[in-house]
Motif scaffolding. Structure first.
Motif, PDB file in Angstrom:
ATOM      1  N   THR A   1      -7.596  -3.574   5.907  1.00  0.00           N
ATOM      2  CA  THR A   1      -6.535  -2.719   5.352  1.00  0.00           C
ATOM      3  C   THR A   1      -6.036  -1.659   6.320  1.00  0.00           C
ATOM      4  OG1 THR A   1      -7.782  -0.897   4.305  1.00  0.00           O
ATOM      5  CG2 THR A   1      -7.594  -2.963   3.062  1.00  0.00           C
ATOM      6  N   ALA A   2      -6.848  -1.212   7.263  1.00  0.00           N
ATOM      7  CA  ALA A   2      -6.432  -0.169   8.205  1.00  0.00           C
ATOM      8  C   ALA A   2      -7.238  -0.347   9.491  1.00  0.00           C
ATOM      9  CB  ALA A   2      -6.660   1.217   7.604  1.00  0.00           C
TER      10      ALA A   2
ATOM     11  N   LYS B   1      -5.856   3.721   2.812  1.00  0.00           N
ATOM     12  CA  LYS B   1      -5.106   4.096   4.004  1.00  0.00           C
ATOM     13  C   LYS B   1      -4.574   5.517   3.857  1.00  0.00           C
ATOM     14  CE  LYS B   1      -3.278  -0.563   4.869  1.00  0.00           C
ATOM     15  NZ  LYS B   1      -2.037  -1.337   5.060  1.00  0.00           N
TER      16      LYS B   1
ATOM     17  N   ASP C   1       3.970  -5.117  13.990  1.00  0.00           N
ATOM     18  CA  ASP C   1       2.768  -4.751  14.736  1.00  0.00           C
ATOM     19  C   ASP C   1       2.865  -5.195  16.194  1.00  0.00           C
ATOM     20  OD1 ASP C   1       1.208  -3.498  12.714  1.00  0.00           O
ATOM     21  OD2 ASP C   1       0.871  -5.470  11.822  1.00  0.00           O
TER      22      ASP C   1
ATOM     23  N   ASP D   1      -1.892   5.267  16.497  1.00  0.00           N
ATOM     24  CA  ASP D   1      -3.267   4.774  16.347  1.00  0.00           C
ATOM     25  C   ASP D   1      -4.143   5.156  17.534  1.00  0.00           C
ATOM     26  OD1 ASP D   1      -3.096   3.711  13.833  1.00  0.00           O
ATOM     27  OD2 ASP D   1      -2.644   1.681  14.493  1.00  0.00           O
TER      28      ASP D   1
ATOM     29  N   ALA E   1      -5.061  11.314  10.650  1.00  0.00           N
ATOM     30  CA  ALA E   1      -3.783  10.624  10.479  1.00  0.00           C
ATOM     31  C   ALA E   1      -2.777  11.289  11.398  1.00  0.00           C
ATOM     32  CB  ALA E   1      -3.309  10.696   9.030  1.00  0.00           C
TER      33      ALA E   1
ATOM     34  N   SER F   1       0.804  -1.217   0.000  1.00  0.00           N
ATOM     35  CA  SER F   1       0.000   0.000   0.000  1.00  0.00           C
ATOM     36  C   SER F   1       0.834   1.263   0.000  1.00  0.00           C
ATOM     37  CB  SER F   1      -0.941   0.004   1.208  1.00  0.00           C
ATOM     38  OG  SER F   1      -0.193  -0.066   2.409  1.00  0.00           O
TER      39      SER F   1
ATOM     40  N   ARG G   1      -5.024   8.786  16.811  1.00  0.00           N
ATOM     41  CA  ARG G   1      -5.970   8.830  15.681  1.00  0.00           C
ATOM     42  C   ARG G   1      -7.372   8.417  16.128  1.00  0.00           C
ATOM     43  NH1 ARG G   1      -8.462   5.222  13.511  1.00  0.00           N
ATOM     44  NH2 ARG G   1      -7.161   3.605  14.502  1.00  0.00           N
TER      45      ARG G   1
ATOM     46  N   VAL H   1     -13.353  -0.397   3.305  1.00  0.00           N
ATOM     47  CA  VAL H   1     -12.196   0.000   4.112  1.00  0.00           C
ATOM     48  C   VAL H   1     -12.684   1.007   5.142  1.00  0.00           C
ATOM     49  CG1 VAL H   1     -10.598  -0.430   2.212  1.00  0.00           C
ATOM     50  CG2 VAL H   1     -11.529   1.871   2.541  1.00  0.00           C
TER      51      VAL H   1
ATOM     52  N   THR I   1       1.993   2.903   2.628  1.00  0.00           N
ATOM     53  CA  THR I   1       1.499   3.793   3.675  1.00  0.00           C
ATOM     54  C   THR I   1       2.618   4.628   4.279  1.00  0.00           C
ATOM     55  OG1 THR I   1      -0.162   2.131   4.200  1.00  0.00           O
ATOM     56  CG2 THR I   1       0.184   3.864   5.819  1.00  0.00           C
TER      57      THR I   1
ATOM     58  N   ARG J   1      -4.440   9.785   0.502  1.00  0.00           N
ATOM     59  CA  ARG J   1      -4.610   8.360   0.776  1.00  0.00           C
ATOM     60  C   ARG J   1      -3.968   7.516  -0.317  1.00  0.00           C
ATOM     61  NH1 ARG J   1      -7.762   7.397   5.040  1.00  0.00           N
ATOM     62  NH2 ARG J   1      -9.106   9.088   5.776  1.00  0.00           N
TER      63      ARG J   1
END
Length: 485
Positions: free
Chosen positions: A268-269, A470, A364, A394, A410, A151, A397, A241, A153, A465
């Motif tokens: 995906t997110a 994302k 992660d 995150d 973001a 992706s 966000r 998404v 990102t 994006r």
């Protein structure tokens, strides 16, 4: 050379009922015969094992091209035609591919192929392809089906090899060598709104084709056209998404517009539990989140309807349990497996890689409880260290997106001479005048620790994006630093 079961399944479905409808695009249906006609032209232009670069767009002709390359046992090399002319030209030059496929405009403006490249120009499904053929290369093993772009990102997109076996497991099943093709074209209609330059789009298209399921193809997710398709065909499941799901959630659509939909899948997110519950409260439809990566060839964890009914209230915020054939574990920095509910780095054995798969270390942070439910807590490589305190983007966000005026957010780190890095946030509002950066900062004071509150909040018309939906964190970071990535 033997034909792979995935290639064979594609050919069987294209011949199953040629006159039946296959894809609705721009208000018109095309048939399986039309798809098959262009697919066979493409297959005749490539050799098994050859790398075929495709400037992929969401059109029926491009789908037929992908099916043709896979029918021939060749390799689709995904090229995103929306990354900017100079970068695309540089990408194609560096790849040095034996075959390039695109529209005449794409070929003329972007490809600049060398004399050793076979160039295939495609129009619509009913037009003959135009081929400028170079000296053919020696065919290679038909192992890799798609070189898929990640992706992108956090940096430039990379290519990941997806083998024929990996895709077959994902779209046909674990016993794909013995699986038989459907006996008839399905009467139900799916909706494909994910881009073909992302694994979600390729996966969804191949899944529909292998199931002989007609589908509506959208050039991109757009609320009104998506809602119209849902109302017309009443699919049992749709995929959104998180950014698209929030658009639907905060729109004027009501339960009647989504009548017939029994589940929404989302990946995906990260998607907050609050948004998932708000969607279910508004539409009466459960949201089944999942965890996947391009490198895994698809999903490795997710919610099922049965698990959602039984466990959602006690496991809210989880991305579900391991998918069939996949194994998950959480380890310490030195690789030691951790007990349930301990936080560490997630490792995966993807089911798509078969019984000989090795553990794959992700970036992660995660925990897995005693029942096998997985929580993604953030990315270790995106953690912001502010004066010695760790800030997970995150978390920030999710706090911003809990504000009723915020459509999306973001968060990235910005270098700071005194503190090392500080979090900064880009926010997209549902109504441009509904909140200011100052309002949002005040809102966060009761929801985050002081060191987690962004040092700057930029309210923008739209967050940049990636094709997968994302937030493009590289572009977000450039906005705050003023430096090229």
């Amino acid at each position: 050379m033997s034909v792979h079961p995935l290639s064979r399944r594609i050919g069987e479905v294209l011949e199953l009922d040629p006159a039946a409808r296959a894809i609705e695009y721009d208000g018109h249906w095309v048939t399986w015969a039309q798809l098959g006609g262009l697919s066979r032209q493409i297959a005749a232009a490539v050799q098994p094992g050859a790398q075929v670069g495709i400037l992929l767009r969401n059109t029926p002709a491009h789908i037929a091209t992908v099916l043709g390359v896979l029918s021939a046992g060749a390799c689709v090399v995904v090229i995103n035609p929306s990354r900017g002319d100079e970068r695309i030209r540089a990408d194609i030059t560096a790849l040095d591919l034996p075959v390039i496929v695109g529209t005449p405009d794409d070929i003329e403006l972007l490809a600049e192929p060398i004399d050793t490249t076979t160039v295939v120009s495609i129009g619509d499904l009913d037009s003959a392809v135009q081929i400028r053929r170079a000296t053919p290369t020696q065919p290679g093993p038909a192992t890799v089906a798609v070189q898929m772009l990640t992706s992108g990102t956090t940096g430039p997109p990379k290519r990941v090899d997806l083998t024929y076996d990996m895709l077959a497991v994902s779209v046909i099943g674990t016993d794909f060598t013995a699986a038989t093709a459907p006996s008839a074209v399905s009467s139900s209609v799916a909706i494909v709104n994910a881009p073909l330059v992302h694994i979600g789009g390729v996966y969804r298209v191949l899944q529909c084709v292998c199931e002989a399921r007609p589908f509506v193809l959208l050039p991109r997710f757009e609320l009104s056209s998506w809602a119209e398709a849902v109302r017309r065909y009443r699919p049992k499941a749709v995929s959104l998404v998180p950014a698209a799901l929030r658009m639907v959630l905060h729109s004027d659509l009501g339960p009647d517009d989504l009548a017939g939909v029994r589940a929404v899948t989302s990946g995906t997110a990260p998607l907050s539990a609050e948004d998932a519950e708000a969607f279910t409260d508004k539409f009466g439809i459960p949201v089944l989140t999942s965890y996947a990566a391009t490198e895994f060839g698809g999903g490795v964890a997710g919610w099922t309807l049965a698990d959602h009914r039984t466990y959602w209230q006690s496991k809210r915020g989880s991305v579900g349990r391991a998918s069939v054939g996949a194994q998950l574990r959480v380890v310490s920095d030195d690789g030691t497996p951790l007990d349930p509910d301990q936080q560490g780095l997630l490792e995966v054995k993807p089911g798509q890689l078969g019984p000989r798969a090795q553990w794959v270390r992700t970036t992660d942070l995660a925990r897995i409880d005693a029942d096998g439910f997985l929580w993604i807590l953030g990315r270790a490589d995106q953690a912001i260290i502010r004066g010695g305190f760790k800030v997970l983007p995150d978390d920030v966000r999710a706090a911003l997106e809990s504000h009723p005026a915020v459509l999306g957010a973001a968060v990235v780190g910005r270098p700071d001479e005194r503190l090392g890095d500080t979090p900064v946030a880009m926010v997209e509002l549902r109504d441009a005048s509904s909140a200011s950066g100052t309002d949002l900062t005040e809102y966060l004071r009761g929801r985050l620790a002081p060191y987690e509150i962004p040092s700057e909040i930029a309210v923008v018309e739209s967050i940049p994006r990636t094709p997968s939906g994302k937030a493009d964190l590289t572009a977000v970071r450039q906005h705050f630093t003023g430096r090229e990535p």
